[in-house]
Design a protein around this motif. Structure first.
Motif, PDB file in Angstrom:
ATOM      1  N   ASP A 166       0.292  -1.660   0.065  1.00  0.00           N
ATOM      2  CA  ASP A 166       0.174  -0.148   0.168  1.00  0.00           C
ATOM      3  C   ASP A 166       0.766   0.994   0.222  1.00  0.00           C
ATOM      4  OD1 ASP A 166       1.119   0.368   2.670  1.00  0.00           O
ATOM      5  OD2 ASP A 166      -0.876  -0.030   3.684  1.00  0.00           O
ATOM      6  N   TRP A 208       1.252  -3.995   3.792  1.00  0.00           N
ATOM      7  CA  TRP A 208       0.539  -4.741   3.057  1.00  0.00           C
ATOM      8  C   TRP A 208      -0.980  -4.818   3.047  1.00  0.00           C
ATOM      9  CZ3 TRP A 208       3.944  -7.280  -1.276  1.00  0.00           C
ATOM     10  CH2 TRP A 208       4.941  -6.449  -0.901  1.00  0.00           C
ATOM     11  N   GLU A 209      -1.659  -4.959   1.598  1.00  0.00           N
ATOM     12  CA  GLU A 209      -2.729  -5.090   2.067  1.00  0.00           C
ATOM     13  C   GLU A 209      -2.661  -6.683   0.891  1.00  0.00           C
ATOM     14  OE1 GLU A 209      -6.148  -2.161   0.171  1.00  0.00           O
ATOM     15  OE2 GLU A 209      -4.769  -3.135  -1.541  1.00  0.00           O
ATOM     16  N   ARG A 231     -10.501  -6.616   1.004  1.00  0.00           N
ATOM     17  CA  ARG A 231      -9.529  -5.942   1.191  1.00  0.00           C
ATOM     18  C   ARG A 231      -9.106  -6.067   2.859  1.00  0.00           C
ATOM     19  NH1 ARG A 231      -7.971  -3.681  -3.336  1.00  0.00           N
ATOM     20  NH2 ARG A 231      -9.726  -3.366  -4.573  1.00  0.00           N
ATOM     21  N   GLU A 232      -7.759  -6.474   2.923  1.00  0.00           N
ATOM     22  CA  GLU A 232      -7.675  -6.470   4.929  1.00  0.00           C
ATOM     23  C   GLU A 232      -6.024  -5.996   4.953  1.00  0.00           C
ATOM     24  OE1 GLU A 232      -7.235  -9.549   8.397  1.00  0.00           O
ATOM     25  OE2 GLU A 232      -7.912 -10.257   6.377  1.00  0.00           O
ATOM     26  N   GLN A 233      -5.762  -5.362   5.203  1.00  0.00           N
ATOM     27  CA  GLN A 233      -4.243  -4.606   5.864  1.00  0.00           C
ATOM     28  C   GLN A 233      -3.396  -5.040   7.302  1.00  0.00           C
ATOM     29  OE1 GLN A 233      -3.920  -2.227   4.447  1.00  0.00           O
ATOM     30  NE2 GLN A 233      -5.658  -1.858   2.850  1.00  0.00           N
TER      31      GLN A 233
END
Length: 84
Positions: free
Chosen positions: A25, A30-31, A47-49
């Motif tokens: 990102d 990161w995603e 989406r997960e961070q």
């Protein structure tokens, strides 16, 4: 990194798929992007961070293992460190 998993098609419906992608990102994290749906139909994107690459990769591997237990097969893997 990108993984594409697919279920075996049955005689009535199009096969279902799961696509897992890791991407950096803009803030140094990161995603994990998860796309699920039916081939040729609608799909859902989630989406997960994650703060670092290692934790994002661990989440990708957990998702991959979970989907293979559900009957999905790895069809495509792209990336320098793509897990198999």
């Amino acid at each position: 990194m990108r993984l594409f998993l697919q279920q075996r098609p049955d005689s009535h419906d199009a096969p279902r798929f799961v696509q897992l992608m890791l991407q950096p990102d803009l803030f140094g994290g990161w995603e994990l992007v998860r796309e699920t749906g039916q081939v040729g139909g609608r799909s859902t994107v989630r989406r997960e961070q994650f703060p670092d690459h290692a934790s994002a990769l661990a989440a990708l591997e957990r998702n991959r293992d979970q989907q293979t237990r559900r009957g999905f097969q790895l069809m495509y893997a792209k990336g320098t460190d793509a897990p198999r």
